[in-house]
Motif scaffolding. Structure first.
Motif, PDB file in Angstrom:
ATOM      1  N   UNK A  89       0.834  -1.213   0.000  1.00  0.00           N
ATOM      2  CA  UNK A  89       0.000   0.000   0.000  1.00  0.00           C
ATOM      3  C   UNK A  89       0.865   1.257   0.000  1.00  0.00           C
ATOM      4  N   UNK A  90       0.328   2.341  -0.535  1.00  0.00           N
ATOM      5  CA  UNK A  90       1.110   3.559  -0.753  1.00  0.00           C
ATOM      6  C   UNK A  90       1.897   4.029   0.458  1.00  0.00           C
ATOM      7  N   UNK A  91       1.251   4.096   1.616  1.00  0.00           N
ATOM      8  CA  UNK A  91       1.930   4.586   2.814  1.00  0.00           C
ATOM      9  C   UNK A  91       3.058   3.648   3.209  1.00  0.00           C
ATOM     10  N   UNK A  92       2.804   2.344   3.163  1.00  0.00           N
ATOM     11  CA  UNK A  92       3.834   1.376   3.543  1.00  0.00           C
ATOM     12  C   UNK A  92       4.993   1.389   2.551  1.00  0.00           C
ATOM     13  N   UNK A  93       4.687   1.581   1.284  1.00  0.00           N
ATOM     14  CA  UNK A  93       5.749   1.661   0.283  1.00  0.00           C
ATOM     15  C   UNK A  93       6.652   2.866   0.533  1.00  0.00           C
ATOM     16  N   UNK A  94       6.046   3.976   0.999  1.00  0.00           N
ATOM     17  CA  UNK A  94       6.836   5.175   1.292  1.00  0.00           C
ATOM     18  C   UNK A  94       7.712   4.982   2.521  1.00  0.00           C
ATOM     19  N   UNK A  95       7.226   4.213   3.493  1.00  0.00           N
ATOM     20  CA  UNK A  95       7.981   3.979   4.723  1.00  0.00           C
ATOM     21  C   UNK A  95       9.070   2.934   4.514  1.00  0.00           C
ATOM     22  N   UNK A  96       8.862   2.005   3.612  1.00  0.00           N
ATOM     23  CA  UNK A  96       9.747   0.845   3.431  1.00  0.00           C
ATOM     24  C   UNK A  96      11.230   1.184   3.333  1.00  0.00           C
ATOM     25  N   UNK A  97      11.654   2.190   2.534  1.00  0.00           N
ATOM     26  CA  UNK A  97      13.093   2.467   2.419  1.00  0.00           C
ATOM     27  C   UNK A  97      13.760   2.894   3.718  1.00  0.00           C
ATOM     28  N   UNK A  98      12.972   3.280   4.703  1.00  0.00           N
ATOM     29  CA  UNK A  98      13.539   3.748   5.965  1.00  0.00           C
ATOM     30  C   UNK A  98      13.683   2.630   7.000  1.00  0.00           C
ATOM     31  N   UNK A  99      13.351   1.406   6.622  1.00  0.00           N
ATOM     32  CA  UNK A  99      13.501   0.270   7.531  1.00  0.00           C
ATOM     33  C   UNK A  99      14.831  -0.425   7.278  1.00  0.00           C
TER      34      UNK A  99
END
Length: 246
Positions: free
Chosen positions: A186-196
């Motif tokens: 989902x869009x929000x999770x995709x945006x957060x993913x690179x920061x994990x």
């Protein structure tokens, strides 16, 4: 000192092999996931299958690093033997190093079922040199997760560690794109993913096994997470040392 480290490593591995359920769970879940979700859908795509295999090997290694290490460290702290070992002239280093080496050996064993499923049932391809580079990257990449495991294990009781480590591990794997490709999150999770941190290590694995290019944001985030986890692990160890031996 090296003989003491080897002795502790051997003992800790034997302890794990005598009760292998944790090792089996860490090894079988990624392999079953590969067979159930990758083989039927993208198993005939060499690049996609290779990347999925790399992701699931990391998922299994993360399980050993975060859950396995934190629980065993917490359990060690609750045993009378551990404080005694830490007061011996050799200090805590041999057992500590043995614990890390034993955990790395378990991670290598956990990778084997995933590689077998990929080799037998998918079109994933990799050269021997690429496989070696992937294994080295995997073992280096789990360092931040081992530091997280140490932080939790030195901070909490064994019962609390089980719950907290699981709550940390699974969402991190999902957000990192290890169970689903990042682009279909989902869009929000995709945006957060690179920061994990999981995404950073995954991108390094994809680079050495499938020839992709790691993102700058993911690598910077991985470095930041590693530094933060190292500081947390050192702080938790010193806190535990002060409470027990001050």
């Amino acid at each position: 000192m090296s003989s003491l480290v080897a002795a502790h490593t051997r003992i800790l591995l034997l302890e794990q092999l005598r009760v292998p359920i944790g090792l089996a769970a860490g090894a079988l879940f990624p392999a079953v996931s590969l067979a159930a979700f990758v083989v039927p859908f993208t198993g005939d795509d060499p690049r996609a299958a290779t990347m999925a295999t790399a992701s699931l090997t990391l998922f299994g290694a993360m399980s050993q690093a975060i859950i396995g290490l934190s629980v065993t460290v917490a359990q060690d702290r609750e045993q009378p033997w551990n404080p005694y070992v830490r007061t011996l002239p050799a200090g805590p280093f041999p057992r500590f190093a043995g614990r890390i080496l034993a955990m790395l050996a378990q991670m290598v064993l956990a990778v084997v079922p995933v590689l077998l499923v990929a080799a037998l049932f998918t079109a994933a391809t990799i050269t021997p040199l690429g496989l070696l580079a992937g294994l080295v990257t995997l073992l280096a990449g789990v360092v931040p997760f081992m530091l997280m495991g140490l932080f939790i294990g030195f901070l909490l009781t064994a019962k609390a560690t089980i719950a907290v480590s699981q709550l940390l591990f699974f969402p991190m794997g999902v957000l990192g794109g290890l169970l689903l490709p990042p682009q279909i999150l989902p869009g929000f999770l995709e945006a957060v993913s690179p920061f994990t941190p999981a995404r950073g290590v995954a991108e390094l694995l994809w680079a050495v096994t499938a020839g992709t290019t790691p993102g700058v944001v993911s690598l910077v985030s991985l470095a930041a997470w590693t530094s933060l986890a190292a500081a947390g692990a050192v702080w938790a160890y010193r806190r535990d040392e002060g409470r027990r031996f001050a």
